[in-house]
Structures are given as structure tokens and as C-alpha cells.
Design a protein around this motif. Structure first.
Motif, PDB file in Angstrom:
ATOM      1  N   HIS A 231      46.146 -15.865 -53.045  1.00 41.17           N
ATOM      2  CA  HIS A 231      47.382 -16.632 -52.835  1.00 41.17           C
ATOM      3  C   HIS A 231      47.437 -17.229 -51.447  1.00 41.17           C
ATOM      4  CE1 HIS A 231      50.049 -16.535 -56.178  1.00 41.17           C
ATOM      5  NE2 HIS A 231      49.662 -15.312 -56.448  1.00 41.17           N
ATOM      6  N   LEU A 232      47.197 -16.368 -50.459  1.00 41.87           N
ATOM      7  CA  LEU A 232      47.231 -16.844 -49.074  1.00 41.87           C
ATOM      8  C   LEU A 232      46.150 -17.901 -48.862  1.00 41.87           C
ATOM      9  CD1 LEU A 232      47.853 -13.516 -47.120  1.00 41.87           C
ATOM     10  CD2 LEU A 232      49.449 -15.402 -47.486  1.00 41.87           C
TER      11      LEU A 232
ATOM     12  N   LYS B 251      47.191 -21.257 -49.968  1.00 48.08           N
ATOM     13  CA  LYS B 251      48.072 -21.910 -48.984  1.00 48.08           C
ATOM     14  C   LYS B 251      47.246 -22.578 -47.888  1.00 48.08           C
ATOM     15  CE  LYS B 251      52.248 -20.284 -50.263  1.00 48.08           C
ATOM     16  NZ  LYS B 251      52.440 -21.169 -51.405  1.00 48.08           N
TER      17      LYS B 251
ATOM     18  N   PHE C 105      55.119  -8.726 -50.009  1.00 44.52           N
ATOM     19  CA  PHE C 105      54.627 -10.093 -50.147  1.00 44.52           C
ATOM     20  C   PHE C 105      54.910 -10.631 -51.553  1.00 44.52           C
ATOM     21  CE2 PHE C 105      51.351 -13.148 -51.312  1.00 44.52           C
ATOM     22  CZ  PHE C 105      51.515 -14.071 -50.311  1.00 44.52           C
TER      23      PHE C 105
END
Lengths: 257, 341
Positions: free
Chosen positions: B276-277, B280, B329
């Protein structure tokens, strides 16, 4: 002939879906397929695209029998343009279009400079090269449809199959997208689309096919086959077919009693 | 086409920055620990392995560095890299950003295998092997069951994954019930928490081969995972052999997950949070997402492991720490409603 379908029949288990379907589409024509929900339009497309096997009869694309062609070679013969949908991940427009080039190189490679140029050229043909670096999910539905068409162009196949490409678009985008589609025929593309809009079929296609109950019930030029009786047979509603501009444009409207 | 913006240069810079950070992180991690090793000595000892230089450090220092810290650091990096790349791969084939490496039961299978081996009084090596084999067996079973399901294949896989997982979890619970509460039960419980403590060089040699066997195909085939994520029909009309590619990706991701879980126990959240990070940072295309997940995952687990072994007087199992970071998170993602990445 770009596409010849000969005596194609298909059943899901015991239930026949397509019955003895035969038609052919010459190079560079745009053909619209009309038919009520559930009559087998999508199933017919899935057979043509090689997604369904186990049908009887044959499908020839540019003279080649699709039953004997590998998937990666098929991708260079026919491109499929789905309805606008949301992918699971937010790819850039350029990445979306690049995916169309994948049948051109082995699974061990990634698209390089040549493919990027191809993708940008395809975007340009659709008039949306400025969107290349935007996120696919952040652009409008009409633009998304154009991106999916650009992806099909980057596939380098000359036959495009579209399943209700304008189904979820607003009135303006429907017309814009159809004009784009129509303009592709002059660049040598052959197009088969399913549509639920008889007026769109009349206005933009060279040929109309009508399907009902898993059969083709009419086929020909819009002026010859589109009449009130046919539309009533397909959809079960009463309509009037009118002419305007001295008979150059025809349109149909429902009649309410 | 002289325009650089089409060439993914910023993504490549981010990947380079991650690699540099990871190398720096590794170097700093050598220094951290109860037995202090200054930076000069650290560099000296590392270089002495390649070039013959006169030792200016005590022998004990080199022993700590090579036998204790090096395996631990390497293992943290390998496990982090494995879990997050497997997570990214599963998310791609299941067209779902919420998929995690244990979606096909790799973790619950490994837990079952480990608990069984602990119960029968096996050595650490056998516990590891048993966890690895049962992990593979579980995913194999899930695959076989899913092949007999009707309808959408990915849904069949997920559903049979859930079912087979819960079956093996029940087995693990049963083992805990009958385990000797004096020594076996704590051993099982501790294994389930996930930890990198006591890592040895031989652990690395045990997992490095299956890990590489999985990581290499994931890197090579990463562009095609993009296409798989569009769904079966669309991928096939784009010329991709969906069944074959999906099988290769599942086998690779499973090899990688199983070997990570076998040496470290169940470390959750890394495989979900890191992809996920990464999205980004470098976007959704697996061209950059896969290498980014690998580097970032290694960096993340190295960092968390440093916290786990240095901050608190008693070492906290890393599995607990990742959950402490992962759960908030996840909540943040739900609240932000930006799960698509």
C-alpha cells in the motif's frame, strides 16, 4: 471478409444460447448488433473472442480459423473493448494503454521505447494524448472509454469488438465516442459493436444485425432493415420510425397508447 | 519522444533512494545492540572478509557481528522483502488491494506444521522444515479444492483458502490444548507470535534457495501481473495465458511466503501495509511496485526488528510490533476510504 461466422451454435449445459448463427463482415465496416437483454450477444462475442470454447460451427478472422490460433496471436487479430469499469488498481492512462502491447513481446519482458511510442500514438488517434500521465480512475467515463479504445488500437489488431461501449456514458459522451469509433473505419478498422440504442445503430453503422432468441433475425443496411416491425419484434414495444432532413436521417421513438 | 516524464524517472529515483536507505540501514543495524560495536570497527570487520587487513578489533567483536547480528539483519531483510512482495503479488492476482500473503493459508499451514513438530519434541531445524512443508501443503490443498469450484476462479481460491485455513487453525488449537503447558505450549505460543530472535546463518542457507526461486519469477513477470489484475476475460483478450501465469505467480508467492513464515513464525501486516505504502510512492504499476515492495519491505522489517531487539529491556516479538503498527494503519485506510491505493 474480416469476420465470418458460420453456423455457430452454443449451449450452456442443456440450454441452447446461440442457434445456427451465420454472418460475415467485410473489411472496414462498422456493424451494430441489436438484441434484447439475455439474447446471447455477449455469449456470441465471447465465442468470437475465443473466451468460450465448445461451440459448433466456425469463426474465421481474416480467413484464419480462430479455434486453431493461440491466445497471444488472437490478441493481434481481434481486440476487445469492454464497457468502462473500475480496475482494482489505479493505473496511469499510459500504463493502461501499454497493456495492449503485451502480446507483442514475451512474458519475460516489459514494454520498452517502441511500445511506449505505440501507446502514445494510439492515445493521439483517440485525441487524448494529454491524459497519458493522468490516473485512469480520475478521468471521466467518456475519457475512460476512449482509453480502452486506445488500448485496443495499441494491440495492432484490425478487428475491434465492443460490448455496449457507450452504456454508462452521458448523451454528449455517447455521441463523441461513437464519432471516434466511426472515424476508425476510414483508417482500416473493422468494428462489431453491441448496442441497446437503435438510433445509434442507425446513425453510425454500415450494417445492422438484429438478434432475438439466440438467432440472427435480420441483417442489412440500416435503411433496409430498420423498421418499426423489426424493433417491435426485438424489444416488444410499439415504435414509430421517422425520417428527417429529407430522409437522410432516420430515428425511432416509442409510441405510447 | 524527448520528454522524460514518460520514462518513469521519478519512480526509478525513489527505488534508488530506497536501495541506498536499505544499505545505510543495514550498516547502522550492525552497530545496534547490547554489545557496542563502533562504526569504524564495523566497517573494518566487514571489509576484512573480502580484503586481508590487520584486525584492530577484539576477536569477540567479529564473532558478535558475524554470528549474531549479520544473520539477524539478513533474515529481517529477507523476510520483509518476501512477505511484502508476496502480498503485492496476491493483491494483483486477486484484484484486491486487501489481499495478504496468508490469503491462501500459507501461515495457518505453517503454524500447524510448527505446532505438530514442537508437540513431537523435534529440533529447531525440523520445526522449521515441518512449518515450511505444511505451509506448501496447505496452499496446494487450497489450489486443488479451488480447481473443483464452479464460477469465478479467484473467488473459489479465496473461499477455499478461508476454509482450509480455518481447518488448520483448528488443528493448531487442538495441539495447543494437548501440549505440555510447562514447555511445549509456551514454545507454540511464542512461535505463533513471530520472531527473528536466535537467527543463525544456517537459517539463511535453509530459506535462501526457495525464497530466490519465488522472488526471481515475481520480478521477471511483474509487468504481466498488471494485466492479470484486470480480470480473466480482459487479460485473455490481451493475449495473456491467464491460467498458466496465475499458477506461476501463486507458486512463486507461496514459496516466498512459506519460507519466510517457516523461519520467522507468523509476522502479519507487512504483506498488506508495505504494498500500500509503495503504491503511494511509485504508483500502481507492478513494474515499479514489485521492486519497491521488496526494498521497502526489507527496510521496514529491519527497522521494526531493530526496535524489537533494542528499545525494550525484554525483546518484544516482531509479530506483535508489526501488528501494533499495521492495525492503526489499516484503520487509517478505512477512515480515509482510499483502499485502492
Amino acid at each position: 471478409m474480416m469476420l465470418s461466422v458460420d453456423r455457430l451454435s452454443f449451449s450452456f449445459g442443456q440450454r441452447p444460447v446461440l442457434r445456427d448463427i451465420s454472418f460475415s463482415i467485410p473489411h472496414g465496416q462498422m456493424v451494430s448488433l441489436l438484441g434484447p437483454n439475455g439474447t446471447g450477444k455477449s455469449t456470441l462475442f465471447r465465442c468470437i473472442l475465443g473466451l468460450l470454447t465448445g461451440y459448433s460451427g466456425s469463426v474465421l478472422v481474416d480467413g484464419k480459423n480462430t479455434a486453431r490460433i493461440r491466445l497471444s496471436d488472437m490478441a493481434r487479430l481481434i481486440a476487445y473493448i469492454p464497457q468502462v469499469h473500475y480496475p482494482a488498481f489505479n493505473f496511469t492512462v499510459l500504463d493502461m494503454v501499454l497493456m495492449g502491447t503485451s502480446s507483442r513481446f514475451s512474458a519475460l519482458y516489459m514494454p520498452g521505447e517502441r511500445e511506449k511510442e505505440k501507446a502514445l500514438l494510439s492515445l493521439e488517434m483517440m485525441g487524448i494524448q494529454d491524459l497519458a500521465l493522468r490516473n485512469y480512475m480520475m478521468i471521466s467515463g467518456g475519457e475512460q472509454q476512449l482509453v480502452l479504445m486506445a488500448r485496443a488500437l495499441s494491440q495492432d489488431s484490425r478487428l475491434l469488438i465492443m460490448d455496449e461501449p457507450t452504456a454508462s456514458l452521458d448523451f454528449g459522451n455517447q455521441t463523441r465516442v461513437m464519432q471516434c469509433v466511426r472515424s476508425l473505419t476510414s483508417k482500416g478498422y473493422t468494428i462489431l459493436q453491441a448496442t441497446h440504442n437503435p438510433n445509434q445503430a442507425i446513425m453510425f453503422s454500415d450494417q445492422i444485425m438484429a438478434m432475438s432468441g439466440g438467432r440472427i433475425i435480420a441483417q442489412g443496411e440500416p435503411g433496409d432493415v430498420m423498421n418499426a416491425a423489426l424493433i417491435e419484434e426485438i424489444y416488444g414495444i410499439r415504435v414509430r420510425v421517422e425520417c428527417m432532413d429529407d430522409g437522410k436521417t432516420r430515428y425511432c421513438v416509442p409510441v405510447f397508447e | 519522444m524527448d520528454n522524460n516524464k514518460y520514462h518513469g524517472r521519478s519512480q526509478r529515483l525513489i527505488l534508488l533512494a530506497m536501495a541506498v536507505l536499505l544499505l545505510g540501514g543495514i550498516l547502522v543495524s550492525f552497530k545496534l545492540g547490547r554489545y557496542p560495536v563502533p562504526m569504524k570497527e564495523t566497517v573494518g570487520i566487514l571489509i576484512s572478509r573480502v580484503f586481508p587487513i590487520e584486525p584492530f578489533w577484539p576477536e569477540r567483536m567479529a564473532t558478535v557481528l558475524f554470528n549474531v547480528r549479520l544473520p539477524r539483519i539478513l533474515l529481517a531483510c529477507l523476510v520483509g522483502c518476501s512477505l511484502s512482495s508476496a502480498g503485492a503479488a496476491y493483491q494483483g492476482i486477486f484484484q484486491n488491494p486487501m489481499a495478504a500473503p496468508d490469503i491462501l493459508g500459507a501461515s495457518s499451514g505453517a503454524a500447524f506444521g510448527a505446532a505438530l513438530a514442537i508437540l513431537s519434541g523435534a529440533s529447531t531445524r525440523i520445526i522449521m522444515l515441518s512449518a515450511f512443508l505444511f505451509s506448501l501443503l496447505t496452499v496446494g490443498l487450497v489450489w486443488l479444492v479451488s480447481q473443483r469450484t464452479r464460477g469465478k476462479k479467484t473467488l473459489g481460491l479465496v473461499l477455499s483458502g478461508i476454509m482450509v485455513s480455518s481447518l488448520f487453525s483448528a488443528g493448531t488449537s487442538f495441539f495447543k490444548l494437548v501440549a505440555d503447558p510447562a514447555d511445549q505450549l509456551p514454545a507454540i505460543t511464542y512461535w505463533l507470535m513471530g520472531s527473528l530472535s536466535g537467527a543463525r546463518m544456517s537459517d539463511i542457507t535453509f530459506v535462501i534457495l526457495p525464497m530466490l526461486l519465488g522472488l526471481v519469477p515475481l520480478i521477471i513477470l511483474r509487468w504481466r501481473i498488471n494485466i492479470l489484475s484486470l480480470g480473466d476475460d480482459e487479460a485473455r483478450t490481451l493475449g495473456v495465458n491467464v491460467r498458466r501465469l496465475r499458477l506461476i505467480v501463486i507458486v512463486s508467492a507461496t514459496l516466498v511466503t512459506s519460507s519466510a513464515v517457516a523461519v520467522s513464525g507468523t509476522i502479519g501486516w507487512v504483506g498488506l501495509v508495505i504494498p500500500h505504502l509503495s503504491r503511494k510512492l511509485v504508483g500502481s504499476s507492478f513494474r515499479h511496485l514489485m521492486p519497491s515492495s521488496m526494498l521497502f519491505g526489507a527496510l521496514f522489517l529491519l527497522l521494526v526488528d531493530n526496535i524489537s531487539r533494542n528499545i525494550f529491556p525484554v525483546e518484544i516479538p516482531i509479530g506483535i510490533l508489526t501488528a501494533f503498527i499495521g492495525a492503526p494503519f489499516f484503520l487509517y485506510l478505512i477512515v480515509k476510504g482510499d483502499a485502492r491505493g
